[in-house]
Design a protein around this motif. Structure first.
Motif, PDB file in Angstrom:
ATOM      1  N   TRP A  20       0.819  -1.217   0.000  1.00 20.99           N
ATOM      2  CA  TRP A  20       0.000   0.000   0.000  1.00 20.99           C
ATOM      3  C   TRP A  20       0.848   1.259   0.000  1.00 20.99           C
ATOM      4  N   LYS A  21       2.164   1.100  -0.244  1.00 22.17           N
ATOM      5  CA  LYS A  21       3.024   2.291  -0.261  1.00 22.17           C
ATOM      6  C   LYS A  21       3.534   2.618  -1.650  1.00 22.17           C
ATOM      7  N   ASN A  22       3.292   1.711  -2.602  1.00 21.69           N
ATOM      8  CA  ASN A  22       3.684   1.995  -3.987  1.00 21.69           C
ATOM      9  C   ASN A  22       2.469   2.477  -4.760  1.00 21.69           C
ATOM     10  N   PRO A  23       2.563   3.644  -5.407  1.00 17.09           N
ATOM     11  CA  PRO A  23       1.398   4.166  -6.126  1.00 17.09           C
ATOM     12  C   PRO A  23       0.871   3.171  -7.153  1.00 17.09           C
ATOM     13  N   SER A  24      -0.432   3.187  -7.360  1.00 17.52           N
ATOM     14  CA  SER A  24      -1.049   2.308  -8.362  1.00 17.52           C
ATOM     15  C   SER A  24      -0.610   2.751  -9.761  1.00 17.52           C
ATOM     16  N   ILE A  25      -0.654   1.820 -10.692  1.00 16.15           N
ATOM     17  CA  ILE A  25      -0.151   2.102 -12.040  1.00 16.15           C
ATOM     18  C   ILE A  25      -0.855   3.308 -12.666  1.00 16.15           C
ATOM     19  N   GLU A  26      -2.188   3.345 -12.539  1.00 11.69           N
ATOM     20  CA  GLU A  26      -2.922   4.410 -13.223  1.00 11.69           C
ATOM     21  C   GLU A  26      -2.709   5.779 -12.595  1.00 11.69           C
ATOM     22  N   SER A  27      -2.192   5.814 -11.346  1.00 14.39           N
ATOM     23  CA  SER A  27      -2.028   7.120 -10.702  1.00 14.39           C
ATOM     24  C   SER A  27      -0.978   7.973 -11.433  1.00 14.39           C
ATOM     25  N   TYR A  28       0.021   7.306 -12.059  1.00 10.40           N
ATOM     26  CA  TYR A  28       1.036   8.080 -12.812  1.00 10.40           C
ATOM     27  C   TYR A  28       0.392   8.719 -14.036  1.00 10.40           C
ATOM     28  N   TYR A  29      -0.503   7.969 -14.672  1.00 11.90           N
ATOM     29  CA  TYR A  29      -1.229   8.519 -15.819  1.00 11.90           C
ATOM     30  C   TYR A  29      -2.098   9.707 -15.382  1.00 11.90           C
ATOM     31  N   LEU A  30      -2.723   9.559 -14.214  1.00 16.97           N
ATOM     32  CA  LEU A  30      -3.628  10.616 -13.743  1.00 16.97           C
ATOM     33  C   LEU A  30      -2.865  11.888 -13.393  1.00 16.97           C
ATOM     34  N   VAL A  31      -1.664  11.744 -12.810  1.00 13.10           N
ATOM     35  CA  VAL A  31      -0.831  12.924 -12.537  1.00 13.10           C
ATOM     36  C   VAL A  31      -0.615  13.682 -13.846  1.00 13.10           C
ATOM     37  N   ARG A  33      -2.290  13.382 -16.776  1.00 14.89           N
ATOM     38  CA  ARG A  33      -3.554  13.851 -17.370  1.00 14.89           C
ATOM     39  C   ARG A  33      -4.031  15.139 -16.687  1.00 14.89           C
ATOM     40  N   TRP A  34      -4.029  15.122 -15.342  1.00 13.04           N
ATOM     41  CA  TRP A  34      -4.601  16.254 -14.615  1.00 13.04           C
ATOM     42  C   TRP A  34      -3.662  17.459 -14.622  1.00 13.04           C
ATOM     43  N   LYS A  35      -2.347  17.226 -14.748  1.00 11.27           N
ATOM     44  CA  LYS A  35      -1.429  18.366 -14.926  1.00 11.27           C
ATOM     45  C   LYS A  35      -1.711  19.034 -16.265  1.00 11.27           C
ATOM     46  N   ASN A  36      -1.873  18.207 -17.302  1.00 14.54           N
ATOM     47  CA  ASN A  36      -2.152  18.757 -18.641  1.00 14.54           C
ATOM     48  C   ASN A  36      -3.465  19.526 -18.672  1.00 14.54           C
ATOM     49  N   GLN A  37      -4.398  19.123 -17.811  1.00 11.60           N
ATOM     50  CA  GLN A  37      -5.688  19.834 -17.749  1.00 11.60           C
ATOM     51  C   GLN A  37      -5.623  21.018 -16.777  1.00 11.60           C
ATOM     52  N   GLU A  38      -4.418  21.271 -16.231  1.00 13.32           N
ATOM     53  CA  GLU A  38      -4.180  22.377 -15.285  1.00 13.32           C
ATOM     54  C   GLU A  38      -5.062  22.269 -14.036  1.00 13.32           C
ATOM     55  N   LYS A  39      -5.286  21.053 -13.617  1.00 12.92           N
ATOM     56  CA  LYS A  39      -6.018  20.861 -12.365  1.00 12.92           C
ATOM     57  C   LYS A  39      -5.025  21.003 -11.205  1.00 12.92           C
ATOM     58  N   LYS A  40      -5.496  21.528 -10.071  1.00 13.01           N
ATOM     59  CA  LYS A  40      -4.594  21.829  -8.949  1.00 13.01           C
ATOM     60  C   LYS A  40      -5.029  21.165  -7.642  1.00 13.01           C
ATOM     61  N   ASP A  41      -6.342  21.246  -7.344  1.00 14.78           N
ATOM     62  CA  ASP A  41      -6.832  20.807  -6.036  1.00 14.78           C
ATOM     63  C   ASP A  41      -7.252  19.341  -6.100  1.00 14.78           C
ATOM     64  N   PHE A  42      -6.476  18.507  -5.417  1.00 14.81           N
ATOM     65  CA  PHE A  42      -6.616  17.052  -5.517  1.00 14.81           C
ATOM     66  C   PHE A  42      -7.073  16.474  -4.179  1.00 14.81           C
ATOM     67  N   LEU A  43      -8.077  15.617  -4.219  1.00 21.79           N
ATOM     68  CA  LEU A  43      -8.537  14.931  -3.005  1.00 21.79           C
ATOM     69  C   LEU A  43      -8.190  13.446  -3.086  1.00 21.79           C
ATOM     70  N   ASP A  44      -7.403  12.991  -2.092  1.00 20.11           N
ATOM     71  CA  ASP A  44      -7.099  11.563  -1.964  1.00 20.11           C
ATOM     72  C   ASP A  44      -8.137  10.996  -0.995  1.00 20.11           C
ATOM     73  N   LEU A  45      -9.218  10.506  -1.567  1.00 15.02           N
ATOM     74  CA  LEU A  45     -10.381  10.086  -0.754  1.00 15.02           C
ATOM     75  C   LEU A  45     -10.176   8.648  -0.269  1.00 15.02           C
ATOM     76  N   GLY A  46     -10.013   8.502   1.036  1.00 13.49           N
ATOM     77  CA  GLY A  46      -9.663   7.193   1.614  1.00 13.49           C
ATOM     78  C   GLY A  46      -8.192   6.948   1.323  1.00 13.49           C
ATOM     79  N   CYS A  47      -7.357   7.836   1.875  1.00 11.97           N
ATOM     80  CA  CYS A  47      -5.939   7.892   1.455  1.00 11.97           C
ATOM     81  C   CYS A  47      -5.120   6.694   1.921  1.00 11.97           C
ATOM     82  N   GLY A  48      -5.631   5.928   2.914  1.00 13.08           N
ATOM     83  CA  GLY A  48      -4.847   4.788   3.407  1.00 13.08           C
ATOM     84  C   GLY A  48      -3.509   5.269   3.941  1.00 13.08           C
ATOM     85  N   LEU A  49      -2.438   4.587   3.574  1.00 12.66           N
ATOM     86  CA  LEU A  49      -1.115   4.938   4.110  1.00 12.66           C
ATOM     87  C   LEU A  49      -0.469   6.089   3.343  1.00 12.66           C
ATOM     88  N   GLY A  50      -1.143   6.609   2.325  1.00  9.56           N
ATOM     89  CA  GLY A  50      -0.715   7.882   1.729  1.00  9.56           C
ATOM     90  C   GLY A  50       0.047   7.796   0.420  1.00  9.56           C
TER      91      GLY A  50
END
Ligand SMILES: C[S@@+](CC[C@H](N)C(=O)[O-])C[C@H]1O[C@@H](n2cnc3c(N)ncnc32)[C@H](O)[C@@H]1O
Length: 221
Positions: A20-31, A33-50
């Motif tokens: 639970w400490k290694n980011p999931s594969i799709e999270s790198y894609y989302l970083v 994708r959302w940077k390209n969309q100029e999104k800033k405010d991110f919610l880690d809902l049910g963040c677990g160990l972070g």
């Protein structure tokens, strides 16, 4: 509505916690994708160990780390502080998110949202849509009715929900299981950008298990 119950992270042994400490594969894609969309405010809902809090905060997002488990928030905070990352922490229940209307650009909700029943699920979907800004996106996973868990003889809450019985951190936690039609109905207010079902394989003491999850990327329109 069934009572929410946090994961018991205190009993998760170090070798299992590392998963639970290694980011999931799709999270790198989302970083990306959302940077390209100029999104800033991110919610880690049910963040677990972070693991995703750390990934997004290291990539200059304004991160809100949220979980029902005090232990999860404690460990996430310790990890982020050791890296001098600035994060907003909150302990609470996803059924009532402690955030303003339209205050979040993007949400990652991985292996979390299924921890309720059908009524709770409808409430969570409305909470996601309340806090997201227009054109905001949420990536989430949902347990599938194809899963081994749904076929177990566990206590039934409603037609889509069972209480998991196991010797581990999820003991006594409700699990909602979905199918395609149910997902279409739940997210009828949203644009579904992506929907797929993934089968994960595990082996333990010579036996093979698998679990199926839907992965969804939804947009607030
Ligand atoms: C399987 S862990 C996933 C953690 C994280 N999303 C990740 O991918 O590493 C599920 C997390 O959801 C949290 N959780 C369960 N029910 C919740 C609720 N009603 N509100 C907020 N968090 C909840 C648990 O405490 C646990 O930390």
């Amino acid at each position: 509505m069934v009572e929410s119950k946090a994961w018991n992270w205190k009993i998760v042994k170090e070798d299992k916690a590392n998963k639970w400490k290694n980011p999931s594969i799709e999270s790198y894609y989302l970083v990306n994708r959302w940077k390209n969309q100029e999104k800033k405010d991110f919610l880690d809902l049910g963040c677990g160990l972070g693991r995703h809090t750390i990934l997004f905060a290291s990539n200059d997002f304004n991160v809100k780390a949220f979980d029902l488990s005090e232990e999860a928030i404690k460990q996430t905070r310790e990890w982020a502080e050791s890296l001098n990352l600035n994060v907003d922490y909150k302990i609470g229940d996803m059924l009532e998110l402690p955030y303003e209307n339209e205050s979040v650009d993007c949400i990652l909700c991985r292996n979390v949202i299924s921890h309720t029943d059908t009524e709770g699920m409808k409430k969570i979907v409305s909470e996601l849509n309340r806090v997201l800004r227009k054109d905001g996106e949420c990536y989430l996973t949902l347990g599938s009715k194809e899963s081994w868990g749904f076929k177990q003889d566990w206590p039934v809450v409603d037609a889509n929900t069972k209480i998991r019985i196991e010797d581990g951190p999820e003991n006594g936690i409700p699990h909602f299981y979905a199918d395609y039609d149910l997902i279409k109905e739940l997210f009828k207010e949203n644009k579904i950008e992506l929907i797929k079902q993934i089968e994960d394989f595990y082996e333990s003491t010579g036996e093979r298990f698998s679990s199926y999850h839907y992965h969804l990327l939804i947009k607030k329109v």
